[in-house]
Design a protein around this motif. Structure first.
Motif, short mmCIF file in Angstrom:
data_model
loop_
_atom_site.label_atom_id
_atom_site.label_comp_id
_atom_site.label_asym_id
_atom_site.label_seq_id
_atom_site.Cartn_x
_atom_site.Cartn_y
_atom_site.Cartn_z
N ILE A 383 0.91 -1.10 -0.18
CA ILE A 383 0.12 0.07 -0.01
C ILE A 383 0.87 1.21 -0.06
N VAL A 384 0.59 2.29 -0.84
CA VAL A 384 1.36 3.44 -0.95
C VAL A 384 0.49 4.54 -0.63
N LYS A 425 3.54 2.40 13.13
CA LYS A 425 4.77 1.63 12.98
C LYS A 425 4.41 0.24 14.01
N GLN A 426 4.40 0.60 15.07
CA GLN A 426 3.85 -0.45 16.22
C GLN A 426 2.93 -1.47 15.49
N GLY A 433 4.33 -6.83 9.13
CA GLY A 433 4.74 -5.99 7.91
C GLY A 433 5.64 -4.97 8.22
N THR A 434 5.69 -3.97 7.31
CA THR A 434 7.01 -3.11 7.33
C THR A 434 6.31 -1.63 6.86
N ILE A 435 6.65 -0.71 7.58
CA ILE A 435 6.28 0.67 6.98
C ILE A 435 7.49 1.65 6.92
N PHE A 447 4.48 7.33 1.96
CA PHE A 447 4.58 5.90 2.91
C PHE A 447 4.32 4.86 2.17
N THR A 448 5.08 3.91 2.19
CA THR A 448 5.25 2.37 1.87
C THR A 448 4.79 1.34 2.80
N LEU A 449 3.59 0.84 2.81
CA LEU A 449 3.37 -0.32 3.86
C LEU A 449 3.47 -1.69 2.95
N ARG A 450 3.65 -2.57 3.58
CA ARG A 450 3.81 -4.10 3.08
C ARG A 450 3.44 -4.98 4.27
N LEU A 451 2.51 -5.57 3.89
CA LEU A 451 1.66 -6.58 4.73
C LEU A 451 1.84 -8.07 4.11
N PRO A 452 2.04 -9.10 5.08
CA PRO A 452 2.00 -10.33 4.54
C PRO A 452 0.69 -10.87 4.14
#
Length: 456
Positions: A383-384, A425-426, A433-435, A447-452
């Protein structure tokens, strides 16, 4: 043994190379012993004729020593007065009977290999023959056996020396490497320090040191993160405690004014409004405090369920679209119609998405373009959320997700206490995932979010 000779070798290669060297040395030792033995044999054989023969004159025909005759390959032939063979004593060379003339003719024919002595016993002829060749060859064979024994003994001694060299050449490097490894571990144990890989030479020892160093570095990272978490927690408590003072002071002040009385209805309404706002601020601070306590104690469990991240993001964008439109922002959402399943807490993700969208509204006074996209990526979803408004200073990016951090360029999370991005972030990390944030060219924010992906 020099380090350069075995540096980077595996134990298997070390043993193999040393074994090949030992086998080559054994073969050379065996060949040397063989050629030495063969040379001595040939020398003795060539000098058989030089072997000293026994003295036949010392033999008493009347009372001979049979054992001595056999040992020197000699035979005594006794004849009667007519020259006919009567009896023999010792090693029978002719062994076909006959007369004195026949045996004498035989002895003359092979004169080079026989010693001959003629004698008389009581007036009757006696002939003593000794096979000098067989006697010399027998001595040669005995000497060859002694030479062979010493050749075998020398060969065995050489092999033992070679095997000792082999064991030493293999054992010492292995022992040296593991002694160095043990000493390095002993020295590093109190502080978990890394070991210099140059202290060991064998490949297996280098691999072991490398893995040990990786574990030490991982421990250092975990300790650093733990210390950082403790520092962050202390900072969080300290700042929240400080922020709690303001609404409490306001509540106390306005409560005292209202308690004194004598205010008009309009002023009372105004002061009650102040009390409400301060109470709401106090409630927000207490909620943040409990939220952080739950997160750090592990009691902030997520309500995970398999959901369509596209649908969740689409609903969140719809909730904020009217605010962007009212402010004159250009809002574009590139969210596919396909189903991208993730395992997540919907309310928690909506809080993250809402926080990022509110940041755009709070920190861009001038309308700008806002874009939201979602795409399937290997292992999950990406997600961006981006805008082309005010940029984030490069110096602020590393601390952007720290609690209570406020960028000088007025681009912070929430615009109040600096906890919005920290909480985001928490939440994302709780989902596995990561942000990440960046500001391409110093303009706008992304802002780039990655979720499994959800487990099948």
């Amino acid at each position: 043994m020099k380090n350069s000779e075995i540096a980077g070798l595996s134990i298997k290669k070390l043993v193999t190379t040393r074994l090949l060297i030992a086998l080559a040395a054994i073969l050379l030792c065996t060949a040397a012993a063989y050629f030495a033995f063969d040379g001595i044999q040939q020398y003795q054989y060539d000098n058989i004729s030089r072997i000293q023969q026994p003295d036949l004159g010392s033999i008493d025909p009347q009372n001979p020593d049979d054992a001595y005759l056999d040992r020197i390959y000699a035979c005594i032939y006794y004849f009667d007065a007519d020259g006919k063979l009567v009896s023999t004593r010792g090693y029978d060379i002719y062994a076909e009977g006959g007369t004195l003339d026949e045996i004498s003719a035989f002895a003359s024919a092979v004169n080079s290999d026989l010693q001959i002595r003629r004698a008389q016993l009581d007036g009757r002829p006696v002939l003593i023959l000794q096979d000098s060749f067989i006697y010399a060859y027998n001595i040669y064979a005995q000497n060859s056996g002694v030479v062979l024994f010493f050749a075998i003994l020398a060969g065995c001694a050489g092999m033992i020396v070679i095997l000792l060299f082999f064991v030493r050449a293999v054992y010492r490097p292995i022992r040296g490497d593991f002694e160095a490894l043990g000493a390095g571990i002993s020295r590093s144990a109190p502080a978990f320090a890394v070991i210099d890989e140059r202290q060991v030479r064998l490949l297996e020892a280098q691999t072991l040191v490398r893995r040990y160093n990786e574990a030490v570095r991982q421990i250092e990272v975990e300790q650093t993160e733990k210390q950082r978490a403790v520092q962050t927690g202390n900072l969080l408590v300290s700042n929240l405690a400080h922020d709690l003072k303001s609404p409490i002071t306001v509540l106390k002040g306005y409560a005292e004014v209202l308690a004194e009385g004598g205010l008009s209805a309009q002023d009372e309404k105004k002061y009650f409004g102040y009390l409400y706002n301060s109470t709401k601020e106090l409630q927000d601070l207490v909620n943040v405090l409990f939220e952080q306590i739950n997160y750090r104690t592990g009691s902030a469990a997520l309500n995970l369920q398999t959901l369509d991240i596209c649908e969740t993001l689409r609903d969140c964008c719809a909730n904020y679209y009217m605010f962007f439109e009212k402010r004159g922002f250009e809002f574009a959402a590139d969210i596919p119609a396909e189903h991208i399943a993730v395992s997540a807490d919907r309310l928690a993700l909506e809080r993250v998405f809402g926080n990022l969208l509110r940041n755009i509204l709070d920190h861009n006074e001038t309308p700008c373009r806002v874009s939201v996209s979602c795409a399937r990526r290997k292992g999950g979803a990406e997600i961006v959320i981006a805008d082309d408004g005010k940029g984030i200073p490069a110096a602020s990016l590393p601390q952007l997700f720290e609690p209570f951090y406020r960028a000088d360029a007025s681009r912070t999370d929430g615009g109040h206490r600096g906890l919005g991005l920290f909480a985001a972030k928490q939440i994302i990390e709780q989902h596995g995932g990561t942000i990440a944030a960046d500001s391409p060219g110093g303009k706008g924010a992304r802002f780039t979010l990655r979720l499994p992906a959800a487990a099948v």
